[in-house]
Design a protein around this motif. Structure first.
Motif, PDB file in Angstrom:
ATOM      1  N   VAL A 296      18.549  10.513  36.986  1.00  0.00           N
ATOM      2  CA  VAL A 296      18.906   9.087  37.034  1.00  0.00           C
ATOM      3  C   VAL A 296      19.461   8.640  35.690  1.00  0.00           C
ATOM      4  O   VAL A 296      20.474   7.934  35.627  1.00  0.00           O
ATOM      5  CB  VAL A 296      17.688   8.234  37.436  1.00  0.00           C
ATOM      6  CG1 VAL A 296      17.999   6.750  37.309  1.00  0.00           C
ATOM      7  CG2 VAL A 296      17.272   8.566  38.873  1.00  0.00           C
ATOM      8  N   ARG A 297      18.810   9.065  34.602  1.00  0.00           N
ATOM      9  CA  ARG A 297      19.287   8.678  33.268  1.00  0.00           C
ATOM     10  C   ARG A 297      20.715   9.167  33.040  1.00  0.00           C
ATOM     11  O   ARG A 297      21.575   8.434  32.555  1.00  0.00           O
ATOM     12  CB  ARG A 297      18.374   9.248  32.175  1.00  0.00           C
ATOM     13  CG  ARG A 297      16.957   8.728  32.212  1.00  0.00           C
ATOM     14  CD  ARG A 297      16.236   9.009  30.910  1.00  0.00           C
ATOM     15  NE  ARG A 297      16.181  10.413  30.539  1.00  0.00           N
ATOM     16  CZ  ARG A 297      15.250  11.266  30.947  1.00  0.00           C
ATOM     17  NH1 ARG A 297      14.293  10.848  31.770  1.00  0.00           N
ATOM     18  NH2 ARG A 297      15.248  12.534  30.537  1.00  0.00           N
ATOM     19  N   ALA A 351      25.425  11.929  41.774  1.00  0.00           N
ATOM     20  CA  ALA A 351      24.134  12.319  41.198  1.00  0.00           C
ATOM     21  C   ALA A 351      23.024  11.419  41.693  1.00  0.00           C
ATOM     22  O   ALA A 351      21.903  11.879  41.968  1.00  0.00           O
ATOM     23  CB  ALA A 351      24.223  12.282  39.681  1.00  0.00           C
ATOM     24  N   LEU A 352      23.293  10.120  41.826  1.00  0.00           N
ATOM     25  CA  LEU A 352      22.282   9.197  42.339  1.00  0.00           C
ATOM     26  C   LEU A 352      21.984   9.503  43.802  1.00  0.00           C
ATOM     27  O   LEU A 352      20.820   9.438  44.242  1.00  0.00           O
ATOM     28  CB  LEU A 352      22.752   7.749  42.163  1.00  0.00           C
ATOM     29  CG  LEU A 352      22.747   7.232  40.719  1.00  0.00           C
ATOM     30  CD1 LEU A 352      23.426   5.871  40.636  1.00  0.00           C
ATOM     31  CD2 LEU A 352      21.308   7.132  40.189  1.00  0.00           C
ATOM     32  N   ASP A 353      23.024   9.844  44.568  1.00  0.00           N
ATOM     33  CA  ASP A 353      22.809  10.256  45.963  1.00  0.00           C
ATOM     34  C   ASP A 353      21.899  11.485  46.013  1.00  0.00           C
ATOM     35  O   ASP A 353      20.933  11.532  46.791  1.00  0.00           O
ATOM     36  CB  ASP A 353      24.149  10.593  46.629  1.00  0.00           C
ATOM     37  CG  ASP A 353      24.946   9.351  47.019  1.00  0.00           C
ATOM     38  OD1 ASP A 353      24.318   8.283  47.199  1.00  0.00           O
ATOM     39  OD2 ASP A 353      26.180   9.454  47.131  1.00  0.00           O
ATOM     40  N   GLY A 363      24.885  -2.744  48.989  1.00  0.00           N
ATOM     41  CA  GLY A 363      25.380  -1.955  47.868  1.00  0.00           C
ATOM     42  C   GLY A 363      24.313  -1.520  46.888  1.00  0.00           C
ATOM     43  O   GLY A 363      24.573  -0.686  46.014  1.00  0.00           O
ATOM     44  N   ILE A 364      23.108  -2.082  46.997  1.00  0.00           N
ATOM     45  CA  ILE A 364      22.019  -1.729  46.093  1.00  0.00           C
ATOM     46  C   ILE A 364      21.324  -0.461  46.604  1.00  0.00           C
ATOM     47  O   ILE A 364      20.965  -0.373  47.784  1.00  0.00           O
ATOM     48  CB  ILE A 364      21.005  -2.874  45.962  1.00  0.00           C
ATOM     49  CG1 ILE A 364      21.706  -4.146  45.454  1.00  0.00           C
ATOM     50  CG2 ILE A 364      19.867  -2.484  45.029  1.00  0.00           C
ATOM     51  CD1 ILE A 364      22.369  -3.992  44.107  1.00  0.00           C
ATOM     52  N   ARG A 365      21.126   0.477  45.740  1.00  0.00           N
ATOM     53  CA  ARG A 365      20.499   1.734  46.106  1.00  0.00           C
ATOM     54  C   ARG A 365      18.980   1.586  46.208  1.00  0.00           C
ATOM     55  O   ARG A 365      18.374   0.730  45.540  1.00  0.00           O
ATOM     56  CB  ARG A 365      20.839   2.821  45.087  1.00  0.00           C
ATOM     57  CG  ARG A 365      22.308   3.181  45.060  1.00  0.00           C
ATOM     58  CD  ARG A 365      22.611   4.214  43.991  1.00  0.00           C
ATOM     59  NE  ARG A 365      24.017   4.595  43.990  1.00  0.00           N
ATOM     60  CZ  ARG A 365      24.545   5.550  44.739  1.00  0.00           C
ATOM     61  NH1 ARG A 365      23.763   6.249  45.556  1.00  0.00           N
ATOM     62  NH2 ARG A 365      25.843   5.829  44.701  1.00  0.00           N
ATOM     63  N   ALA A 366      18.389   2.430  47.041  1.00  0.00           N
ATOM     64  CA  ALA A 366      16.936   2.427  47.208  1.00  0.00           C
ATOM     65  C   ALA A 366      16.459   3.843  47.487  1.00  0.00           C
ATOM     66  O   ALA A 366      17.221   4.695  47.962  1.00  0.00           O
ATOM     67  CB  ALA A 366      16.525   1.495  48.339  1.00  0.00           C
ATOM     68  N   LYS A 367      15.193   4.069  47.153  1.00  0.00           N
ATOM     69  CA  LYS A 367      14.565   5.364  47.396  1.00  0.00           C
ATOM     70  C   LYS A 367      13.123   5.130  47.810  1.00  0.00           C
ATOM     71  O   LYS A 367      12.384   4.419  47.113  1.00  0.00           O
ATOM     72  CB  LYS A 367      14.623   6.231  46.131  1.00  0.00           C
ATOM     73  CG  LYS A 367      13.981   7.601  46.287  1.00  0.00           C
ATOM     74  CD  LYS A 367      14.097   8.398  44.982  1.00  0.00           C
ATOM     75  CE  LYS A 367      13.476   9.776  45.115  1.00  0.00           C
ATOM     76  NZ  LYS A 367      13.589  10.557  43.857  1.00  0.00           N
ATOM     77  N   ASP A 368      12.748   5.687  48.947  1.00  0.00           N
ATOM     78  CA  ASP A 368      11.378   5.514  49.462  1.00  0.00           C
ATOM     79  C   ASP A 368      10.988   4.048  49.553  1.00  0.00           C
ATOM     80  O   ASP A 368       9.868   3.647  49.222  1.00  0.00           O
ATOM     81  CB  ASP A 368      10.377   6.263  48.570  1.00  0.00           C
ATOM     82  CG  ASP A 368      10.651   7.757  48.500  1.00  0.00           C
ATOM     83  OD1 ASP A 368      11.163   8.306  49.498  1.00  0.00           O
ATOM     84  OD2 ASP A 368      10.360   8.366  47.454  1.00  0.00           O
ATOM     85  N   GLY A 401      25.354   0.707  41.953  1.00  0.00           N
ATOM     86  CA  GLY A 401      24.322   0.517  42.961  1.00  0.00           C
ATOM     87  C   GLY A 401      22.968   0.073  42.446  1.00  0.00           C
ATOM     88  O   GLY A 401      21.976   0.142  43.187  1.00  0.00           O
ATOM     89  N   ALA A 402      22.908  -0.410  41.206  1.00  0.00           N
ATOM     90  CA  ALA A 402      21.642  -0.888  40.658  1.00  0.00           C
ATOM     91  C   ALA A 402      21.603  -2.412  40.651  1.00  0.00           C
ATOM     92  O   ALA A 402      22.627  -3.066  40.468  1.00  0.00           O
ATOM     93  CB  ALA A 402      21.441  -0.365  39.242  1.00  0.00           C
ATOM     94  N   ASP A 403      20.414  -2.954  40.843  1.00  0.00           N
ATOM     95  CA  ASP A 403      20.194  -4.391  40.740  1.00  0.00           C
ATOM     96  C   ASP A 403      19.708  -4.662  39.319  1.00  0.00           C
ATOM     97  O   ASP A 403      18.570  -4.335  38.965  1.00  0.00           O
ATOM     98  CB  ASP A 403      19.142  -4.841  41.759  1.00  0.00           C
ATOM     99  CG  ASP A 403      18.895  -6.346  41.716  1.00  0.00           C
ATOM    100  OD1 ASP A 403      19.708  -7.060  41.096  1.00  0.00           O
ATOM    101  OD2 ASP A 403      17.885  -6.794  42.286  1.00  0.00           O
TER     102      ASP A 403
END
Length: 529
Positions: A296-297, A351-353, A363-368, A401-403
């Motif tokens: 992520v970094r 990479a984020l995918d 458009g904002i990404r999320a995980k779990d 894709g970040a808030d």
């Protein structure tokens, strides 16, 4: 390492940051003018004037008029005599032989016992000195031999820069050694000026010492043109400071922002551009933070055009970042080029995918079930460039894709948020240090709030290289120190963006600075042209 807080690495807050390269501000007006008053603008009140508590750059600018150090840094970066006329360096100790002609402002003679008391006070846990572990190495002790005129500083194990750490340790002598309460709003040093008036948030007045003869290269206070009085005037607004300089109501100031242009164009204005610290951002790597994941970094770093960001953050006055330590560096080399993830928006998205952060309908990404939220912390008092840089970062990361939530705070709140509340994900944090050892406690070791490692870094390669470097003499360890910095950048622990600069301007005067501090015996009044 004990928790010293993070103020010692905060851009303009850091004594290590402003104008780390030496320079001369020389007004091109007439010849020297004996006596008179030199008036200089400082951006904020210096607070408590005890050198053991001095982490703010403005505090140490003030203190540099009244205090000397065991050794000094010469124009070429080499260590030269100060209060000590010579020294003997070993891997874990340095023994200084003091000059015999030095007196304190109260007339008392400077002794090795005085010098040892300074170091041992800073190292005393009861003192809670924020420069312990930063300017004074952890575990350092001092032992005096008054009969021999020597003082020995030692560390529990070899320390690379044991000599090079001393030019930033101000030595208190005289009454201040026995009663440090007098140092809150007064001075007790061997320097060429003595504080005679302190009006908090307004001005600080110093009077020359006529008996001073132990300055750099044998400088004294009997030189033609030296001011009899120095007034440091608190001027928080740079536009006001620029106006006062142009009108001749100030003799000197350091300017970061857009007023530089009109000062540079002003007739009769002496000016020099100096490095003032590095602009970069850190990722919070705590267990509950998105940036705990190195993927992520690196992706977030790839989403940023660092060249564009550098121009924005420095308002076009910066230089390419080449490392964390400012010139004159003890270890020369570029630790940045080729070691920072390159700008590639498509690669960042991929990479984020791959890391499991998928874009939603908004458009904002999320995980779990958790959104990719970033709280971006920065100081509002660092000028329009930093504000614009924060907005640029937010826009780029939103596109990725970040808030992003911007959290601009004043300098003192920045330190609190970084170290105590820990309420951030990314922090824009200018750094200015003169030795790589001064950063180790902030880039490794116990995490905040228990330690000084405010971003919870755990870079095993950095720690290994540092451990090896610290045991070697300064020059022998340089390759390891340089490699350790690159290891941080390759892992996207922090991202160097730009080396910022400042304009040091002078009117009807000239003066030299080194490591953000005055060289007081260089100050001269000049006749108006």
């Amino acid at each position: 390492m004990r928790n010293t807080g993070v103020a010692a690495v905060l851009g303009a807050l850091s004594l290590l940051s402003v104008a780390a390269c030496g320079g001369t501000a020389d007004s091109p007006s007439g010849g020297s003018a004996d006596g008179g008053t030199f008036t200089f603008a400082i951006s904020s009140d210096p607070g408590v004037l005890d050198p053991a508590m001095g982490v703010l750059s403005v505090t140490n600018t003030v203190l540099s008029l009244a205090y000397d150090t065991l050794a000094r840094v010469g124009p070429d970066g080499k260590i030269i005599p100060g209060l000590a006329e010579k020294w003997d360096v070993k891997p874990d100790s340095v023994t200084f032989t003091l000059r015999k002609d030095v007196t304190c402002s109260d007339g008392s003679k400077l002794t090795p016992t005085d010098v040892a008391a300074n170091v041992n006070h800073i190292a005393d846990p009861a003192a809670k000195s924020p420069i312990y572990g930063v300017l004074v190495p952890t575990g350092m002790k001092a032992e005096a031999d008054d009969a021999a005129g020597t003082v020995t500083l030692s560390t529990p194990k070899p320390f690379s820069f044991i000599l090079q750490s001393t030019p930033l340790i101000f030595i208190v002598c005289g009454k201040g050694v026995e009663d440090r309460s007098v140092l809150a709003r007064g001075t007790s040093g061997s320097g060429p000026y003595t504080l005679t008036e302190a009006v908090p948030s307004d001005h600080y007045t110093f009077q020359i010492r006529k008996d001073y003869t132990w300055g750099p290269g044998g400088a004294t206070t009997k030189e033609p043109g030296m001011p009899a009085k120095i007034v440091l005037k608190v001027v928080p607004n740079e536009q006001t400071a620029a106006n006062l300089l142009i009108s001749g109501d100030l003799n000197g100031a350091i300017v970061y922002g857009p007023d530089r242009a009109r000062l540079e164009a002003s007739p009769g204005m002496g000016k020099t551009v100096q490095a003032s610290g590095n602009g970069q951002f850190f990722y919070h790597q705590g267990d509950d933070r998105p940036a705990k994941d190195p993927a992520v970094r690196k992706a977030l770093t790839q989403a940023i055009n660092l060249k564009e960001l550098a121009g924005i953050a420095s308002t076009g006055t910066g230089r390419p970042a080449t490392g964390l330590v400012l010139e004159p560096r003890p270890c020369q080399g570029d630790t940045v080029t080729g070691h920072v993830p390159a700008f590639d928006a498509a690669a960042a998205a991929a990479a984020l995918d791959a890391a499991g952060w998928k874009a939603g309908a908004d458009g904002i990404r999320a995980k779990d079930g958790r959104k990719l939220e970033l709280r971006l912390l920065y100081a509002t008092t660092r000028g329009p460039g930093v504000q614009a840089a924060a907005e640029y970062l937010a826009a780029a990361w939103k596109k990725a894709g970040a808030d992003v939530k911007l959290n601009g705070v004043i300098d003192t709140k920045l330190s609190e948020s970084l170290n105590a509340t820990q309420d951030w994900d990314v922090a824009w944090l200018p750094i200015g240090v003169t030795l790589p050892t001064q950063l180790v406690g902030f880039l490794s070791g116990p995490a905040a709030p228990k330690g000084a490692n405010f971003s919870h870094l755990a870079n095993a390669r950095y720690e290994k290289l540092v451990a090896e470097a610290q045991l070697k003499p300064a020059e022998e360890g340089c390759a390891l120190w340089l490699e350790s910095e690159s290891a941080l950048f390759e892992n996207a622990d922090l991202v160097p963006v730009v080396e910022t600069t400042v304009l040091t301007a002078a009117k009807n005067a000239k003066f030299d600075t080194m490591a953000g501090l005055f060289i007081p015996t260089s100050i001269r009044m000049t006749e108006a042209g």
